[in-house]
Design a protein around this motif. Structure first.
Motif, PDB file in Angstrom:
ATOM      1  N   LEU A 124       0.834  -1.203   0.000  1.00 15.68           N
ATOM      2  CA  LEU A 124       0.000   0.000   0.000  1.00 15.68           C
ATOM      3  C   LEU A 124       0.868   1.252   0.000  1.00 15.68           C
ATOM      4  CD1 LEU A 124      -2.905  -0.980   2.413  1.00 15.68           C
ATOM      5  CD2 LEU A 124      -3.170  -0.183   0.054  1.00 15.68           C
ATOM      6  N   GLY A 125       1.933   1.240   0.796  1.00 16.37           N
ATOM      7  CA  GLY A 125       2.840   2.372   0.818  1.00 16.37           C
ATOM      8  C   GLY A 125       3.475   2.595  -0.543  1.00 16.37           C
ATOM      9  N   ARG A 126       3.879   1.503  -1.206  1.00 18.49           N
ATOM     10  CA  ARG A 126       4.512   1.618  -2.521  1.00 18.49           C
ATOM     11  C   ARG A 126       3.546   2.175  -3.561  1.00 18.49           C
ATOM     12  NH1 ARG A 126       5.351  -1.529  -7.354  1.00 18.49           N
ATOM     13  NH2 ARG A 126       3.967  -3.197  -6.640  1.00 18.49           N
ATOM     14  N   HIS A 127       2.339   1.603  -3.613  1.00 15.12           N
ATOM     15  CA  HIS A 127       1.389   2.028  -4.647  1.00 15.12           C
ATOM     16  C   HIS A 127       0.911   3.471  -4.431  1.00 15.12           C
ATOM     17  CE1 HIS A 127       1.214  -1.661  -6.871  1.00 15.12           C
ATOM     18  NE2 HIS A 127       0.908  -2.371  -5.798  1.00 15.12           N
ATOM     19  N   TYR A 128       0.662   3.855  -3.177  1.00 23.13           N
ATOM     20  CA  TYR A 128       0.228   5.241  -2.948  1.00 23.13           C
ATOM     21  C   TYR A 128       1.379   6.230  -3.187  1.00 23.13           C
ATOM     22  CZ  TYR A 128      -4.541   4.449  -1.346  1.00 23.13           C
ATOM     23  OH  TYR A 128      -5.880   4.149  -1.290  1.00 23.13           O
ATOM     24  N   PHE A 129       2.617   5.793  -2.913  1.00 20.20           N
ATOM     25  CA  PHE A 129       3.764   6.657  -3.192  1.00 20.20           C
ATOM     26  C   PHE A 129       3.903   6.878  -4.696  1.00 20.20           C
ATOM     27  CE2 PHE A 129       8.335   7.172  -4.123  1.00 20.20           C
ATOM     28  CZ  PHE A 129       8.591   8.326  -3.376  1.00 20.20           C
ATOM     29  N   LEU A 130       3.865   5.791  -5.463  1.00 24.71           N
ATOM     30  CA  LEU A 130       3.981   5.900  -6.915  1.00 24.71           C
ATOM     31  C   LEU A 130       2.721   6.506  -7.538  1.00 24.71           C
ATOM     32  CD1 LEU A 130       5.709   2.470  -7.632  1.00 24.71           C
ATOM     33  CD2 LEU A 130       6.771   4.739  -7.623  1.00 24.71           C
ATOM     34  N   GLY A 131       1.603   6.390  -6.820  1.00 22.60           N
ATOM     35  CA  GLY A 131       0.361   6.987  -7.298  1.00 22.60           C
ATOM     36  C   GLY A 131       0.209   8.445  -6.918  1.00 22.60           C
ATOM     37  N   LYS A 132       1.222   8.993  -6.246  1.00 23.62           N
ATOM     38  CA  LYS A 132       1.256  10.419  -5.880  1.00 23.62           C
ATOM     39  C   LYS A 132       0.055  10.809  -5.013  1.00 23.62           C
ATOM     40  CE  LYS A 132       4.951  11.514  -8.387  1.00 23.62           C
ATOM     41  NZ  LYS A 132       5.274  10.226  -9.012  1.00 23.62           N
TER      42      LYS A 132
END
Length: 532
Positions: A124-132
């Motif tokens: 979740l941290g990775r996807h929200y980070f890359l999802g801005k």
């Protein structure tokens, strides 16, 4: 069958060419799958893509038949057959498209897991980070860092905290205190991994953010820099920083912080060979902690108290062992694996003075915890600390191998103190083999390292080993010179375990110097004697 991530060059080229012949819906499906990762759950793909589940299942089935995807056992999970295929798809997407895909994948994960289990926090941290999506990325990456630290994976924790720092800078409002605290936390992670330079840089950044007004956060950052200075043998700087931190902790009434200062002052005194002073500082810290509640600091303090007792003579050795065991109990409960390793290391050293086999067992546990925490330096220390125990058990080959392994680890960890110990151990090993010239060279290297680093106890110990060697080789004037340096340095006080063999060597030198005729040849027992 070709496993996921493998295949011949021809297969790879064939599948890559096949991508150009896929229809738009198949390419859309693969775009989502590539954003999820090398492997993905079908349920997550459905939730992220949306639309009809059966239609998507048919598309995935076609992609499996084409050899682009592989179905895992059970049919609920799929993987790309080749990493190159996923990479090409992912890299063909624009930054704006990737941002949307990662955001939608993260939102789908949250819908599928409303309770947010620990296992998906990292993703979740990775996807929200890359999802801005900085608000959610900041939250999930901080929580993922918590899990990584508890699991003894500081590198993973640092990765998540670095992301959280980037996100925090983009949030609206004044977050300087939060940024300072995050810099402190990330600095602590790097410090635990042995990267004191990166840790000190982060502590400085935190101090710049928090301002000059006294606060608990500022006091912790000042103390953290003092601890780095202590580690780097900058004693005056460390003492000055610790006292500044103590003033601030006292001003804001932070008892655990004040206890941490006295612990640092105790460690400074300990490494200067002032063991009674160290114990006094540690007991002051213990008194403060008993009026507060910080089991992590208490566990670390128990190790320090054990260290001080271990240097005050054989009559209090059992007290040292008891404090180490208390430390391990507290620190295991807290999941502080670096400090668990340190407690086992020091317990092994102390126990090894009377029970080499038992000491080696504790050092093996220290290595296990150090490796779990990715702490190269402590792993190296646990290796070189067992050298004299192996020698006492007649295990010369094991002693040499572990000392060489320690040297390699400590070179990577850039640990000059550890390398000084490795040099001294090399002298012991050469001496045991009867390689007198090599032993003398190693001892003199160890002395040079110790003097340069202002390691007075280690310098005195190395002088003693050199004096004993020179006595064995009938260089009485050289032996006397090294002996006198060790005596002037108060070796017996700095290293109580060496007091008796040091005194014995003094008597042997006195007797040799008054005997007429040829200088005495030492006995076989003298030649083979190695002090713990």
């Amino acid at each position: 069958m070709v496993a996921a991530g493998s295949g011949t060059v021809a297969e790879s080229e064939g599948r890559l060419a096949l991508l150009d012949r896929l229809d738009p819906e198949q390419r859309r499906t693969l775009a989502y799958a590539s954003a999820i990762g090398r492997e993905f759950d079908f349920a997550l793909l459905v939730a992220a893509v949306g639309g009809d589940e059966e239609t998507l299942a048919e598309q995935v089935e076609q992609l499996v038949h084409l050899g682009i995807l592989r179905e895992r056992t059970g049919g609920e999970r799929f993987a790309f057959a080749l990493d190159e295929v996923r990479t090409q798809i992912y890299q063909s997407l624009t930054a704006s498209r990737l941002r949307v895909l990662h955001r939608k994948v993260a939102e789908a994960m949250e819908r599928l897991h409303p309770e947010t289990p620990d296992e998906i926090l990292s993703e979740l941290g990775r996807h929200y980070f890359l999802g801005k999506v900085p608000e959610k990325s900041y939250d999930f990456n901080r929580r993922a860092a918590d899990i990584a630290e508890l699991a003894g994976d500081p590198e993973e924790a640092a990765h998540h905290l670095e992301r959280a720092r980037i996100d925090l800078k983009t949030l609206e409002g004044d977050h300087r205190v939060d940024e300072a605290q995050l810099a402190e936390r990330l600095g602590n992670v790097y410090y635990a991994m042995g990267d004191t330079r990166a840790a000190d840089r982060l502590y400085r950044e935190g101090l710049d953010l928090v301002g000059s007004r006294a606060s608990e956060t500022r006091a912790r950052l000042v103390l953290a820099r003092a601890e780095v200075a202590r580690e780097n043998r900058e004693v005056a700087v460390a003492i000055r920083g610790a006292r500044q931190a103590l003033e601030m902790f006292n001003a804001v009434g932070a008892l655990p912080g004040a206890a941490s200062v006295h612990r640092v002052l105790g460690r400074i005194a300990f490494h200067s060979g002032k063991y009674v002073e160290a114990l006094e500082e540690e007991m002051t810290a213990l008194d403060l902690l008993q009026r507060s509640s910080d089991p992590r600091v208490l566990g670390r303090l128990c190790t320090d108290i054990g260290n001080s007792f271990s240097m005050l003579g054989a009559e209090v050795r059992e007290d040292a062992i008891t404090w180490y065991e208390r430390a391990i109990d507290h620190l295991v409960e807290e999941g502080d694996w670096v400090e668990v390793a340190r407690a086992h290391l020091n317990l092994g050293i102390t126990l090894g003075e009377v029970d080499p086999a038992g000491g080696l067992e504790q050092l093996a546990r220290a290595r296990e915890y150090a490796e779990r925490a990715h702490e190269l330096r402590l792993a190296g220390w646990a290796l070189f600390a067992g050298v004299e125990m192996h020698l006492a058990l007649g295990q010369l080959e094991a002693a040499e191998w572990e000392n060489q392994q320690a040297g390699r680890l400590l070179e990577r960890a850039a640990d000059p103190l550890g390398n000084q110990q490795v040099a001294m151990n090399a002298g012991l090993i050469h001496e045991r083999r009867g390689q007198w010239e090599e032993a003398e060279t190693s001892y003199r290297q160890a002395i040079d390292h110790a003097v340069r680093l202002e390691l007075h106890p280690e310098a005195a110990e190395s002088q003693f080993h050199l004096a004993r060697l020179l006595f064995k080789t009938r260089d009485l004037s050289g032996a006397r010179a090294a002996y006198e340096v060790a005596r002037a340095s108060n070796l017996a006080g700095l290293k109580p375990a060496l007091a008796k063999p040091f005194s014995d060597l003094g008597r042997q030198l006195d007797a040799a110097e008054v005997l007429p005729g040829p200088e005495p040849r030492p006995s076989e027992s003298d030649i083979n004697h190695d002090s713990a």
